[in-house]
Design a protein around this motif. Structure first.
Motif, mmCIF file in Angstrom:
data_model
loop_
_atom_site.group_PDB
_atom_site.id
_atom_site.type_symbol
_atom_site.label_atom_id
_atom_site.label_comp_id
_atom_site.label_asym_id
_atom_site.label_seq_id
_atom_site.Cartn_x
_atom_site.Cartn_y
_atom_site.Cartn_z
ATOM 1 N N THR A 160 0.830 -1.206 0.000
ATOM 2 C CA THR A 160 0.000 0.000 0.000
ATOM 3 C C THR A 160 0.862 1.252 0.000
ATOM 4 O O THR A 160 0.596 2.204 -0.752
ATOM 5 C CB THR A 160 -0.943 0.005 1.219
ATOM 6 O OG1 THR A 160 -1.726 -1.186 1.196
ATOM 7 C CG2 THR A 160 -1.840 1.218 1.221
ATOM 8 N N PHE A 161 1.905 1.276 0.832
ATOM 9 C CA PHE A 161 2.815 2.421 0.855
ATOM 10 C C PHE A 161 3.520 2.581 -0.487
ATOM 11 O O PHE A 161 3.706 3.699 -0.973
ATOM 12 C CB PHE A 161 3.845 2.293 1.970
ATOM 13 C CG PHE A 161 3.337 2.707 3.316
ATOM 14 C CD1 PHE A 161 2.496 3.789 3.481
ATOM 15 C CD2 PHE A 161 3.706 1.984 4.444
ATOM 16 C CE1 PHE A 161 2.028 4.162 4.725
ATOM 17 C CE2 PHE A 161 3.245 2.353 5.693
ATOM 18 C CZ PHE A 161 2.403 3.442 5.831
ATOM 19 N N ALA A 162 3.930 1.468 -1.092
ATOM 20 C CA ALA A 162 4.618 1.535 -2.383
ATOM 21 C C ALA A 162 3.696 2.093 -3.460
ATOM 22 O O ALA A 162 4.110 2.943 -4.257
ATOM 23 C CB ALA A 162 5.128 0.150 -2.777
ATOM 24 N N VAL A 163 2.453 1.637 -3.473
ATOM 25 C CA VAL A 163 1.498 2.145 -4.459
ATOM 26 C C VAL A 163 1.252 3.634 -4.237
ATOM 27 O O VAL A 163 1.212 4.422 -5.190
ATOM 28 C CB VAL A 163 0.182 1.342 -4.411
ATOM 29 C CG1 VAL A 163 -0.921 2.016 -5.198
ATOM 30 C CG2 VAL A 163 0.413 -0.074 -4.920
ATOM 31 N N ALA A 164 1.103 4.037 -2.986
ATOM 32 C CA ALA A 164 0.890 5.459 -2.688
ATOM 33 C C ALA A 164 2.107 6.284 -3.088
ATOM 34 O O ALA A 164 1.960 7.392 -3.623
ATOM 35 C CB ALA A 164 0.591 5.636 -1.205
ATOM 36 N N PHE A 165 3.300 5.763 -2.853
ATOM 37 C CA PHE A 165 4.524 6.471 -3.203
ATOM 38 C C PHE A 165 4.642 6.636 -4.715
ATOM 39 O O PHE A 165 4.932 7.732 -5.211
ATOM 40 C CB PHE A 165 5.734 5.724 -2.633
ATOM 41 C CG PHE A 165 7.041 6.404 -2.866
ATOM 42 C CD1 PHE A 165 7.379 7.558 -2.170
ATOM 43 C CD2 PHE A 165 7.950 5.901 -3.797
ATOM 44 C CE1 PHE A 165 8.585 8.195 -2.390
ATOM 45 C CE2 PHE A 165 9.158 6.531 -4.025
ATOM 46 C CZ PHE A 165 9.472 7.680 -3.317
ATOM 47 N N VAL A 166 4.410 5.562 -5.450
ATOM 48 C CA VAL A 166 4.474 5.621 -6.916
ATOM 49 C C VAL A 166 3.403 6.564 -7.447
ATOM 50 O O VAL A 166 3.651 7.365 -8.354
ATOM 51 C CB VAL A 166 4.342 4.214 -7.531
ATOM 52 C CG1 VAL A 166 4.130 4.272 -9.028
ATOM 53 C CG2 VAL A 166 5.569 3.383 -7.193
ATOM 54 N N SER A 167 2.225 6.507 -6.861
ATOM 55 C CA SER A 167 1.146 7.411 -7.269
ATOM 56 C C SER A 167 1.527 8.872 -7.023
ATOM 57 O O SER A 167 1.247 9.737 -7.862
ATOM 58 C CB SER A 167 -0.134 7.062 -6.519
ATOM 59 O OG SER A 167 -1.152 7.967 -6.820
ATOM 60 N N ALA A 168 2.163 9.151 -5.897
ATOM 61 C CA ALA A 168 2.589 10.516 -5.602
ATOM 62 C C ALA A 168 3.651 10.988 -6.596
ATOM 63 O O ALA A 168 3.629 12.142 -7.037
ATOM 64 C CB ALA A 168 3.121 10.604 -4.177
ATOM 65 N N ILE A 169 4.564 10.105 -6.965
ATOM 66 C CA ILE A 169 5.594 10.470 -7.943
ATOM 67 C C ILE A 169 4.955 10.755 -9.298
ATOM 68 O O ILE A 169 5.283 11.752 -9.955
ATOM 69 C CB ILE A 169 6.663 9.357 -8.051
ATOM 70 C CG1 ILE A 169 7.501 9.320 -6.776
ATOM 71 C CG2 ILE A 169 7.548 9.568 -9.272
ATOM 72 C CD1 ILE A 169 8.469 8.171 -6.708
ATOM 73 N N ILE A 170 4.036 9.887 -9.711
ATOM 74 C CA ILE A 170 3.350 10.102 -10.986
ATOM 75 C C ILE A 170 2.576 11.419 -10.944
ATOM 76 O O ILE A 170 2.575 12.186 -11.925
ATOM 77 C CB ILE A 170 2.416 8.921 -11.317
ATOM 78 C CG1 ILE A 170 3.254 7.683 -11.632
ATOM 79 C CG2 ILE A 170 1.476 9.245 -12.471
ATOM 80 C CD1 ILE A 170 2.467 6.395 -11.763
#
Length: 179
Positions: A160-170
């Motif tokens: 979940t943290f990884a998905v949120a992090f990637v989403s924030a970068i995108i």
């Protein structure tokens, strides 16, 4: 206006606490109803609004009390801030380096405490409603669920943290592209 507010601090605090408790009670009703509906939907393939009302009525008090207990556990984390606040000298702000470090350390410990507690107690609501448990038994069942599935819960949290992090970068990249 400040003088009027300062004269009625206790009344305002009482109203805020009562309002918060009312909101938690209402949220407990709808949360327990939604969990009851989800349970019925997974068992039968469909759900009805009457199921929400039944599950809400049946579990609202227990879930409300469990939510209060969980909130008290979260508020207990304030003890991490006490050493920094106790050493803070408000009369001489320039000489508060040690107190500032203590306060920052306490804040980081508080964040870690809150994260761990929220992960460990994530299943409390579901255990309480699905098993029709009392508030203390619901909290204990949630902790037991975490103990039995610790690896899976932590892995899910990391994903979940990884998905949120990637989403924030995108999101940041897309924001730069729009410029």
């Amino acid at each position: 206006m400040m003088s009027t507010l300062s004269q009625h601090v206790y009344e305002i605090a009482a109203l805020v606490i009562i309002g918060l408790l009312i909101l938690v009670f209402i949220a407990s009703f709808f949360t327990s109803g939604a969990i009851g509906m989800a349970r019925q939907a997974t068992e039968t393939g469909r759900s009805q609004l009457s199921t929400m009302m039944e599950a809400g009525k049946k579990n609202v008090v227990n879930l409300f009390l469990a939510e209060i207990m969980v909130m008290l556990l979260f508020f207990a984390g304030i003890v991490f801030l006490v050493p920094g606040i106790k050493n803070m000298d408000f009369s001489q702000p320039s000489e508060n380096a040690t107190a500032g470090v203590l306060l920052l350390t306490g804040f980081l410990l508080l964040l870690i405490y809150l994260l761990i507690l929220s992960v460990v107690l994530a299943a409390v609501r579901y255990a309480l409603v699905i098993e029709s448990l009392g508030p203390v038994d619901g909290i204990l069942a949630g902790i037991e669920f975490f103990k039995k599935n610790m690896f899976d819960v932590i892995l899910l949290l990391l994903v979940t943290f990884a998905v949120a992090f990637v989403s924030a970068i995108i999101n940041q990249v897309m924001g730069l592209i729009r410029l």
